[in-house]
Design a protein around this motif. Structure first.
Motif, short mmCIF file in Angstrom:
data_model
loop_
_atom_site.label_atom_id
_atom_site.label_comp_id
_atom_site.label_asym_id
_atom_site.label_seq_id
_atom_site.Cartn_x
_atom_site.Cartn_y
_atom_site.Cartn_z
N ALA A 94 -70.62 26.49 -12.11
CA ALA A 94 -71.60 26.06 -11.71
C ALA A 94 -71.72 27.44 -10.36
N CYS A 95 -72.78 27.41 -9.76
CA CYS A 95 -73.56 28.64 -8.81
C CYS A 95 -74.00 27.42 -7.93
N VAL A 96 -73.92 27.95 -6.12
CA VAL A 96 -75.23 26.76 -5.03
C VAL A 96 -75.39 27.54 -4.70
N ILE A 111 -68.40 18.68 -12.10
CA ILE A 111 -67.84 19.92 -12.00
C ILE A 111 -66.95 19.65 -11.40
N GLN A 112 -65.97 20.61 -11.81
CA GLN A 112 -64.34 20.88 -11.42
C GLN A 112 -64.82 21.96 -10.57
N TRP A 113 -63.56 21.72 -9.26
CA TRP A 113 -64.29 22.18 -7.64
C TRP A 113 -63.31 23.67 -8.32
N ARG A 114 -62.54 24.30 -8.83
CA ARG A 114 -61.89 25.91 -9.52
C ARG A 114 -63.84 25.91 -10.41
N HIS A 115 -64.33 25.39 -10.88
CA HIS A 115 -65.78 26.65 -11.19
C HIS A 115 -67.03 25.95 -10.54
N ARG A 116 -66.29 25.53 -8.87
CA ARG A 116 -67.73 25.86 -8.50
C ARG A 116 -68.02 27.13 -7.49
N PHE A 117 -69.02 27.62 -7.70
CA PHE A 117 -69.13 29.15 -6.36
C PHE A 117 -70.95 28.96 -5.72
#
Length: 541
Positions: A94-96, A111-117
């Motif tokens: 995920a890109c926010v 969405i896992q924390w390590r895959h959040r941007f």
């Protein structure tokens, strides 16, 4: 793609109506549809509670479509791994744009924390129009990994806007269209189709592919498909895709539109077999109530019981108000019924009325069925069955309840009207007067005619008194006979009145039992149907 600046109004009202449909449709609507409706309500409730300032856009596509490369191109960062290994994306990234308030929404999306941007510097790059965008790079929907396949399906359902990434070689892939695209027909406002890897095509080939894809989508129910040609390698078309996303993000309505589209599609299936304008009267009319009461009275034999009561009344009255001489004479006459071996009619009548009044279950069931069939005409079959079930829900108790109720009102055989006592006393006084007249006549004959001896009184020796005594005796007999006839006429009137009273009382009790055990459950079911129909129409529109 054009998204209306004004959302479709009444989403909250429609969702509330859908909840009512789920509640009222239990046992009447396909359980799978009700489960889907429940899931939609849960998803809508969760999504509407979370950040309305963020729009969740999911990039979905098959293996090799260049979905992750497109994700990186839109975000401007190398966030999602790309390469020749398939599937490349094992977990959703995920890109926010604008992280504030997005965390609960990302948690709900799992969405896992390590895959959040986060694109903290997005405003510096002139991308303020994307502020509020949550861009998801989903696992390949045709992955051989069951876990990623399930995750893709879940997020495709949860996303506000779906971007289908197709490549020139497999844009018509049957699995994608059959499994996903046709299921999202009617979601035009929240679905975008990207023909990626356009750099592999000449301008003419690209135009042909785009036209062919649009035609294919229209055949599958996407009335106004939005198709964007891109190349993640050269950057061609990326700005066009960003413009489409920016329009959706700035409107802040994609989440509402997605829920409305899902609701529209679901309601078409739920309302498939329901008539548009059929409203039934929820109150059973007086004529049908009367018909049910008549049928139940027939089932318990109310008329026969009333006739028996009338006969018993008449038979019992003979012992009280009949002419005594006639009763005494009857004792010496042979009974023709006994000679025919028919038994004692009086006892038969007493037994009929004194025993329990019993309702016939088959006739009761027929009466209940006739009522439910008449009331449910024109309704969908499943609701007709519901009315029948409601009518019969307590009908098994009807025979016993009717028997108990009517057994209470059968008049006791030892009840004697007061005037019967007076009539009997009067008749026996007349008998005593007649017997006294016989005694006086005998004395006058003995002392006055045959001069058997000195009379006790001068009156008993006076033969001239004899005609008057005989006249008195004849008068007593006449008065007794007239009294018996008059009493008999009163008995006939009273017996008819007793029968009418009993039948009215029986009918009143039968009507009360029918109201409680049949009419009220039916009226509740009819009202349930109307409420369901109203909720269904509200949820549809």
């Amino acid at each position: 793609m054009t998204i209306s600046a004004e959302p479709r109004h009444g989403l909250g009202t429609r969702l509330a109506a859908l909840a009512r449909v789920v509640e009222l449709g239990q046992g009447r609507v396909d359980p799978e549809l009700l489960d889907e409706a429940t899931q939609l309500l849960l998803r809508a409730g969760n999504r509407l509670k979370l950040s309305p300032d963020h729009t969740v856009v999911a990039l979905a596509g098959g293996t090799g479509s260049g979905k992750s490369s497109l994700f990186n191109s839109v975000s401007g960062l190398e966030l999602s791994p790309t390469g020749v290994r398939r599937p490349t994306t094992a977990r959703t990234h995920a890109c926010v744009w604008g992280l504030e308030g997005a965390a609960p929404l990302l948690d709900w999306l799992q969405i896992q924390w390590r895959h959040r941007f986060a694109r903290a510097s997005a405003l510096d790059k002139g991308e303020s129009q994307l502020h509020g965008l949550i861009l998801l790079d989903l696992p390949d929907h045709d992955s051989i990994r069951a876990l990623t396949d399930t995750e893709a399906d879940r997020l495709i359902t949860a996303a506000d806007l779906i971007v289908w990434v197709l490549d020139p070689q497999k844009y018509a892939d049957a699995a994608t269209h059959r499994r996903y695209v046709t299921e999202l027909a009617g979601h035009d406002a929240v679905t975008v189709f990207v023909l990626n890897q356009a750099d592999r095509l000449t301008p003419e080939e690209q135009a042909i592919c785009v036209a062919d894809l649009e035609e294919l989508l229209k055949r599958e129910g996407v009335a106004n498909p939005t198709v964007v040609a891109t190349s993640a390698t050269t950057g061609k078309g990326i700005d066009g895709l960003k413009a489409v996303l920016a329009e959706s993000v700035s409107a802040r309505r994609a989440g509402y539109l997605r829920l409305e589209a899902d609701l529209d599609k679901l309601m078409l299936r739920v309302a498939k077999d329901m008539p548009e304008l059929l409203h039934v009267e929820p109150i059973v009319d007086g004529a049908r109530r009367a018909g049910l009461a008549d049928a139940l009275c027939d089932a318990v034999g109310a008329a026969a019981v009333g006739e028996a009561i009338e006969n018993v009344y008449g038979v019992r009255s003979i012992d009280w108000v009949g002419w005594p001489y006639a009763r005494w004479a009857a004792m010496f006459r042979p009974d023709p019924l006994k000679s025919l071996r028919l038994g004692d009619v009086k006892d038969d009548i007493r037994t009929l009325v004194g025993g329990s009044v019993r309702a016939q279950p088959a006739e009761v069931d027929n009466a209940v069925q006739a009522l439910s069939d008449g009331l449910s005409q024109g309704m969908p079959e499943v609701w007709q069955d519901g009315v029948r079930d409601a009518a019969r829900s307590r009908s098994g108790q009807l025979p016993k309840v009717l028997t108990d109720e009517l057994g209470e009102i059968a008049p006791p055989l030892d009840r004697v009207p007061a005037w019967w006592w007076l009539a009997k006393i009067w008749q026996y006084l007349l008998v005593l007067l007649f017997l006294a007249g016989l005694g006086v006549t005998g004395a006058i004959v003995a002392y006055g005619v045959f001069e058997a001896g000195p009379p006790p009184t001068d009156l008993l020796g006076d033969v001239g008194v004899l005609p008057w005594v005989l006249l008195m005796m004849a008068s007593v007999l006449g008065v007794g006979l007239l009294s018996a006839v008059a009493s008999r006429n009163f008995i006939v009137l009273a017996a008819g009145s007793e029968r009418d009273r009993l039948e009215r009382d029986m009918r009143r009790r039968v009507s009360g039992v029918a109201q409680e055990l049949v009419v009220e459950p039916v009226e509740r079911e009819l009202q349930r149907y109307n409420d369901y129909h109203e909720a269904l129409n509200t949820a549809k529109y």
